[in-house]
Motif scaffolding. Sequence first.
Motif, short mmCIF file in Angstrom:
data_model
loop_
_atom_site.label_atom_id
_atom_site.label_comp_id
_atom_site.label_asym_id
_atom_site.label_seq_id
_atom_site.Cartn_x
_atom_site.Cartn_y
_atom_site.Cartn_z
N ALA A 42 4.41 -9.94 -0.16
CA ALA A 42 4.40 -9.56 1.25
C ALA A 42 4.51 -8.04 1.39
CB ALA A 42 5.55 -10.23 1.98
N LEU A 43 3.72 -7.48 2.29
CA LEU A 43 3.76 -6.05 2.58
C LEU A 43 3.96 -5.89 4.08
CD1 LEU A 43 3.38 -3.13 1.48
CD2 LEU A 43 0.95 -3.35 2.08
N ARG A 44 5.10 -5.33 4.46
CA ARG A 44 5.45 -5.28 5.88
C ARG A 44 4.88 -4.06 6.60
NH1 ARG A 44 9.68 -7.49 3.11
NH2 ARG A 44 10.46 -9.50 3.86
N GLY A 45 4.68 -2.99 5.89
CA GLY A 45 4.21 -1.76 6.54
C GLY A 45 2.75 -1.48 6.28
N HIS A 46 2.38 -0.22 6.46
CA HIS A 46 0.99 0.20 6.28
C HIS A 46 0.84 1.19 5.14
CE1 HIS A 46 -0.32 -1.91 9.89
NE2 HIS A 46 0.75 -1.43 10.50
N THR A 47 1.82 1.22 4.24
CA THR A 47 1.74 2.05 3.04
C THR A 47 2.14 1.21 1.83
OG1 THR A 47 4.03 2.85 3.22
CG2 THR A 47 2.31 4.15 4.31
N LEU A 48 1.53 1.52 0.69
CA LEU A 48 1.85 0.82 -0.55
C LEU A 48 1.88 1.85 -1.69
CD1 LEU A 48 2.20 -1.75 -2.36
CD2 LEU A 48 -0.31 -1.75 -2.56
N THR A 49 2.95 1.81 -2.48
CA THR A 49 3.04 2.59 -3.70
C THR A 49 2.99 1.64 -4.88
OG1 THR A 49 4.36 4.35 -2.67
CG2 THR A 49 4.44 4.18 -5.06
N VAL A 50 2.05 1.88 -5.78
CA VAL A 50 1.94 1.10 -7.01
C VAL A 50 2.59 1.90 -8.13
CG1 VAL A 50 0.40 -0.02 -8.65
CG2 VAL A 50 -0.18 0.01 -6.21
N ASP A 51 3.69 1.39 -8.67
CA ASP A 51 4.50 2.07 -9.68
C ASP A 51 4.37 1.32 -11.00
OD1 ASP A 51 6.48 3.09 -11.29
OD2 ASP A 51 8.09 2.93 -9.83
N SER A 52 3.57 1.87 -11.93
CA SER A 52 3.28 1.18 -13.19
C SER A 52 3.65 2.08 -14.36
CB SER A 52 1.79 0.82 -13.25
OG SER A 52 1.44 0.31 -14.51
N ASP A 53 4.17 1.46 -15.44
CA ASP A 53 4.57 2.28 -16.59
C ASP A 53 3.60 2.21 -17.76
OD1 ASP A 53 5.17 -0.28 -17.41
OD2 ASP A 53 7.07 0.23 -18.35
N SER A 58 -0.37 -8.88 3.04
CA SER A 58 -0.20 -9.49 1.72
C SER A 58 -0.99 -8.72 0.68
CB SER A 58 -0.65 -10.95 1.75
OG SER A 58 -0.56 -11.54 0.48
N VAL A 59 -0.37 -8.46 -0.47
CA VAL A 59 -1.01 -7.81 -1.60
C VAL A 59 -1.18 -8.85 -2.70
CG1 VAL A 59 -0.80 -6.02 -3.36
CG2 VAL A 59 -0.02 -5.58 -1.02
N ALA A 60 -2.42 -9.10 -3.11
CA ALA A 60 -2.70 -10.09 -4.16
C ALA A 60 -2.82 -9.38 -5.51
CB ALA A 60 -3.98 -10.84 -3.84
N VAL A 61 -2.09 -9.89 -6.50
CA VAL A 61 -2.07 -9.26 -7.82
C VAL A 61 -2.45 -10.29 -8.89
CG1 VAL A 61 -0.71 -7.95 -9.49
CG2 VAL A 61 -0.20 -7.75 -7.04
N THR A 62 -3.37 -9.89 -9.75
CA THR A 62 -3.72 -10.69 -10.92
C THR A 62 -3.30 -9.90 -12.17
OG1 THR A 62 -5.62 -11.66 -9.77
CG2 THR A 62 -5.58 -11.87 -12.16
N ARG A 63 -2.66 -10.60 -13.10
CA ARG A 63 -2.13 -9.93 -14.28
C ARG A 63 -2.67 -10.56 -15.57
NH1 ARG A 63 4.19 -9.95 -14.54
NH2 ARG A 63 3.95 -12.16 -15.12
N TRP A 64 -3.21 -9.71 -16.44
CA TRP A 64 -3.63 -10.11 -17.78
C TRP A 64 -2.69 -9.44 -18.78
CZ3 TRP A 64 -6.85 -8.79 -13.84
CH2 TRP A 64 -7.89 -9.66 -13.52
N ALA A 117 7.40 -6.89 -9.26
CA ALA A 117 8.29 -7.09 -8.12
C ALA A 117 7.90 -6.14 -7.01
CB ALA A 117 9.75 -6.83 -8.54
N MET A 118 8.09 -6.57 -5.77
CA MET A 118 7.87 -5.72 -4.61
C MET A 118 9.23 -5.31 -4.05
SD MET A 118 5.47 -4.33 -2.63
CE MET A 118 3.99 -5.34 -2.44
N LYS A 119 9.45 -4.01 -3.97
CA LYS A 119 10.69 -3.47 -3.43
C LYS A 119 10.32 -2.59 -2.24
CE LYS A 119 12.89 -3.51 -7.99
NZ LYS A 119 13.56 -2.68 -9.04
N ASP A 120 10.61 -3.09 -1.04
CA ASP A 120 10.16 -2.44 0.20
C ASP A 120 8.63 -2.31 0.15
OD1 ASP A 120 12.80 -2.24 1.14
OD2 ASP A 120 13.11 -0.40 -0.01
N ASP A 121 8.11 -1.09 0.12
CA ASP A 121 6.65 -0.92 0.06
C ASP A 121 6.19 -0.46 -1.33
OD1 ASP A 121 7.61 1.65 0.01
OD2 ASP A 121 6.26 2.43 1.55
N ARG A 122 7.02 -0.71 -2.36
CA ARG A 122 6.72 -0.27 -3.73
C ARG A 122 6.51 -1.48 -4.64
NH1 ARG A 122 7.60 4.38 -7.15
NH2 ARG A 122 8.01 5.52 -5.23
N VAL A 146 -5.72 -4.96 -1.92
CA VAL A 146 -4.94 -4.41 -0.81
C VAL A 146 -5.71 -4.64 0.50
CG1 VAL A 146 -3.83 -2.33 0.10
CG2 VAL A 146 -4.10 -2.65 -2.38
N PRO A 147 -5.04 -5.10 1.56
CA PRO A 147 -5.75 -5.27 2.84
C PRO A 147 -6.19 -3.93 3.41
CG PRO A 147 -3.40 -5.66 3.12
CD PRO A 147 -3.63 -5.53 1.65
#
Length: 256
Positions: free
Chosen positions: A42-53, A69-75, A91-96, A118-119
């Motif tokens: 679920a994404l409540r706002g209009h910004t998204l930060t993708v934090d990947s290591d 809603s943000v749909a994620v597929t993982r391989w 995990a989604m933490k606020d908009d991150r 991303v919508p």
Amino acid sequence: MGRRSAGQVFGGVALAGVLVATVAGCGASAGDDRHPEHRAFALRGHTLTVDSDDSALEIVAADGNKAGSVAVTRWFQGSVVVGGDPKVTWAMKDDRLVLRVKCSGIVADCSAKHRIEVPRGVVVKVEDEDGSVVARGFRDALSVRTADGSVHVTDSTGPLELRSQDGSVRAEVSSRRVRATTVDGSVRLELGAVPDLVDTRSSDGSVSLALPHASYRVTTSTGDGSVNVSVPRDDSSAHVVSARTDDGAVTVRTVN
């Protein structure tokens, strides 16, 4: 020196054999994962930060994606000979959206890829410590930073800010504002619309810009390389272009 038993010697030889065999066959590829995982966040706002290591990322602005809603597929493919089992978390933490890969030990070999849908109407910021980033379809602002990997953006019209510490930066877009920087790699931009601002920089690599026919206020510089500007130039133009590199060729030309 104390004497070692035959069992100890055999065990050491066997372990060494396993390690050699594992090293010889290493090279995990996320593309070999035939059963990727899917999840919606679920994404409540209009910004998204993708934090990947440590993952290759594919970011897509999708008309068909459900609003909020943000749909994620993982391989994922991975193995560790001696150490903890490898794992990936999301995990989604606020908009991150936080994506993590744990893969450490003796002869650790892991590979991860995430596709993130991303919508429309969401401003996206990507922070990737290690991995390539591919993005497409953005009408809204997109910012991408990767410490080690290439960046490639296509089919986008929104403002772009693209940065790599170690990798090439490429874009085939119609954005009117583009900033693209790499420390070690080339910059290649091809624009389908006359831009208001293009600001490009490489510390070690060539810079090549292909622009629609118009007059531009062009600034170029290189510490070691040729400069070729074939677009019409006008120092009073509202279309500002900067192409700089410390080591490499600079080309600013009209799109064929």
